[in-house]
Write a protein that holds these residues in place. Structure first.
Motif, mmCIF file in Angstrom:
data_model
loop_
_atom_site.group_PDB
_atom_site.id
_atom_site.type_symbol
_atom_site.label_atom_id
_atom_site.label_comp_id
_atom_site.label_asym_id
_atom_site.label_seq_id
_atom_site.Cartn_x
_atom_site.Cartn_y
_atom_site.Cartn_z
ATOM 1 N N CYS A 1 0.835 -1.202 0.000
ATOM 2 C CA CYS A 1 0.000 0.000 0.000
ATOM 3 C C CYS A 1 0.871 1.253 0.000
ATOM 4 C CB CYS A 1 -0.899 -0.058 1.236
ATOM 5 S SG CYS A 1 -1.659 1.482 1.716
ATOM 6 N N ALA A 2 0.871 2.002 -1.108
ATOM 7 C CA ALA A 2 1.680 3.219 -1.206
ATOM 8 C C ALA A 2 1.273 4.272 -0.171
ATOM 9 C CB ALA A 2 1.616 3.788 -2.616
ATOM 10 N N PRO A 3 -0.024 4.537 0.051
ATOM 11 C CA PRO A 3 -0.380 5.515 1.085
ATOM 12 C C PRO A 3 0.057 5.089 2.493
ATOM 13 C CG PRO A 3 -2.223 5.200 -0.409
ATOM 14 C CD PRO A 3 -1.195 4.148 -0.750
ATOM 15 N N CYS A 4 0.207 3.779 2.710
ATOM 16 C CA CYS A 4 0.686 3.303 4.018
ATOM 17 C C CYS A 4 2.126 3.761 4.244
ATOM 18 C CB CYS A 4 0.596 1.781 4.114
ATOM 19 S SG CYS A 4 -1.103 1.154 4.054
ATOM 20 N N ARG A 5 2.911 3.775 3.175
ATOM 21 C CA ARG A 5 4.292 4.278 3.277
ATOM 22 C C ARG A 5 4.298 5.768 3.575
ATOM 23 N NH1 ARG A 5 8.473 1.096 1.871
ATOM 24 N NH2 ARG A 5 7.906 -0.860 0.898
ATOM 25 N N VAL A 6 3.350 6.493 2.990
ATOM 26 C CA VAL A 6 3.255 7.938 3.204
ATOM 27 C C VAL A 6 2.931 8.238 4.666
ATOM 28 C CG1 VAL A 6 1.909 10.005 2.627
ATOM 29 C CG2 VAL A 6 2.635 8.433 0.816
ATOM 30 N N GLU A 7 2.016 7.490 5.262
ATOM 31 C CA GLU A 7 1.606 7.777 6.636
ATOM 32 C C GLU A 7 2.561 7.206 7.680
ATOM 33 O OE1 GLU A 7 -2.185 6.295 8.063
ATOM 34 O OE2 GLU A 7 -1.488 4.243 7.992
ATOM 35 N N HIS A 8 3.438 6.291 7.282
ATOM 36 C CA HIS A 8 4.274 5.575 8.239
ATOM 37 C C HIS A 8 5.111 6.499 9.136
ATOM 38 C CE1 HIS A 8 5.477 1.637 9.659
ATOM 39 N NE2 HIS A 8 6.678 2.168 9.851
ATOM 40 N N PRO A 9 5.762 7.543 8.603
ATOM 41 C CA PRO A 9 6.509 8.433 9.504
ATOM 42 C C PRO A 9 5.615 9.091 10.562
ATOM 43 C CG PRO A 9 7.146 8.821 7.224
ATOM 44 C CD PRO A 9 5.970 7.890 7.193
ATOM 45 N N ASN A 10 4.376 9.356 10.223
ATOM 46 C CA ASN A 10 3.449 9.943 11.196
ATOM 47 C C ASN A 10 3.078 8.938 12.284
ATOM 48 O OD1 ASN A 10 3.408 12.491 10.006
ATOM 49 N ND2 ASN A 10 1.795 11.898 8.601
ATOM 50 N N LEU A 11 2.937 7.672 11.899
ATOM 51 C CA LEU A 11 2.691 6.639 12.909
ATOM 52 C C LEU A 11 3.896 6.506 13.833
ATOM 53 C CD1 LEU A 11 0.950 3.830 10.799
ATOM 54 C CD2 LEU A 11 -0.120 5.506 12.308
ATOM 55 N N GLU A 12 5.088 6.549 13.243
ATOM 56 C CA GLU A 12 6.320 6.480 14.041
ATOM 57 C C GLU A 12 6.370 7.640 15.028
ATOM 58 O OE1 GLU A 12 9.750 4.527 13.532
ATOM 59 O OE2 GLU A 12 8.013 3.199 13.493
ATOM 60 N N SER A 13 6.003 8.831 14.578
ATOM 61 C CA SER A 13 6.014 10.010 15.436
ATOM 62 C C SER A 13 5.012 9.858 16.581
ATOM 63 C CB SER A 13 5.693 11.250 14.604
ATOM 64 O OG SER A 13 5.613 12.383 15.418
ATOM 65 N N ARG B 1 -13.245 6.820 13.011
ATOM 66 C CA ARG B 1 -12.513 6.086 11.981
ATOM 67 C C ARG B 1 -12.034 7.093 10.957
ATOM 68 N NH1 ARG B 1 -14.809 6.151 7.350
ATOM 69 N NH2 ARG B 1 -14.008 4.845 5.739
ATOM 70 N N TYR B 2 -10.838 6.840 10.433
ATOM 71 C CA TYR B 2 -10.336 7.694 9.366
ATOM 72 C C TYR B 2 -9.822 6.803 8.238
ATOM 73 C CZ TYR B 2 -8.187 11.343 6.714
ATOM 74 O OH TYR B 2 -7.877 12.189 5.688
ATOM 75 N N ALA B 3 -10.367 6.984 7.057
ATOM 76 C CA ALA B 3 -9.927 6.234 5.879
ATOM 77 C C ALA B 3 -8.924 7.083 5.124
ATOM 78 C CB ALA B 3 -11.118 5.900 4.987
ATOM 79 N N GLY B 4 -7.744 6.519 4.900
ATOM 80 C CA GLY B 4 -6.696 7.235 4.191
ATOM 81 C C GLY B 4 -5.494 7.418 5.087
ATOM 82 N N PRO B 5 -4.422 7.952 4.519
ATOM 83 C CA PRO B 5 -3.210 8.129 5.319
ATOM 84 C C PRO B 5 -3.375 9.244 6.354
ATOM 85 C CG PRO B 5 -2.880 9.000 3.112
ATOM 86 C CD PRO B 5 -4.230 8.343 3.127
ATOM 87 N N LEU B 6 -2.836 9.002 7.553
ATOM 88 C CA LEU B 6 -2.855 10.015 8.593
ATOM 89 C C LEU B 6 -1.812 11.074 8.269
ATOM 90 C CD1 LEU B 6 -3.164 7.885 11.850
ATOM 91 C CD2 LEU B 6 -4.978 8.958 10.504
#
Length: 175
Positions: free
Chosen positions: A75-87, A153-158
């Protein structure tokens, strides 16, 4: 001379196309509410993902607000949101990960490469848990209160805006 029945197929097509366009522009999918808002989260049904600590429904009722994040390595958007999850994880936010319909080796390689923000995680190889939670697609994140009730619930990258405007205000709610 044009027969009235000859006009029917193009008119039906035009009406259907108009309804489709209207329906697609009506609402942002990320704004669609969950049927579970204010209700107990559905059961957690996961398989192990490598040696990562798994989570269960009991982990949703630990007295703390947490995120349940559905993701996949493909999932490309999962890669986009990943730094925000890490934060968020770095700020002490508990994030429970659900790896959706993914190859476990690729999922683990994704986490090895980008970091693992998940306090606990599991695999949903057939997508059954995602179906039970009403997931539209990945990434999708649920905010769950300390009693196991879904707050949103939120659909899409955070993104930074989503986190500051929608997620952060809910993180202070402990039951």
């Amino acid at each position: 001379m044009v027969k009235p029945l000859m006009l029917a197929p193009p008119l039906v097509f035009a009406a259907l196309a108009g309804m489709f366009i209207w329906g697609m522009s009506r609402q942002d999918p990320s704004q669609l509410p969950t049927a579970f808002a204010g209700k107990p989260a559905p059961e957690v049904q996961l398989s192990a993902l490598g040696t990562l600590p798994e989570f269960s429904s009991a982990d949703l009722k630990d007295g703390k607000v947490k995120l349940v994040n559905f993701w996949a390595s493909w999932c490309a958007p999962c890669r986009v949101e990943h730094p925000n999850l890490e934060s968020l994880a770095g700020q002490g936010v508990q994030i429970l990960g659900v790896n959706y319909k993914d190859n476990p080796d690729k999922a683990l390689a994704f986490l090895d490469s980008l970091g693992n923000p998940f306090a606990r995680a599991g695999q949903d190889p057939e997508g059954q848990m995602a179906l039970n939670w009403g997931v539209y697609g990945v990434p999708e994140t649920f905010v769950v209160d300390g009693d196991g009730k879904v707050l949103m619930r939120y659909a899409g990258p955070l993104t930074d805006d989503v986190i500051s405007q929608k997620i952060q205000p809910l993180l202070g709610q402990s039951e």
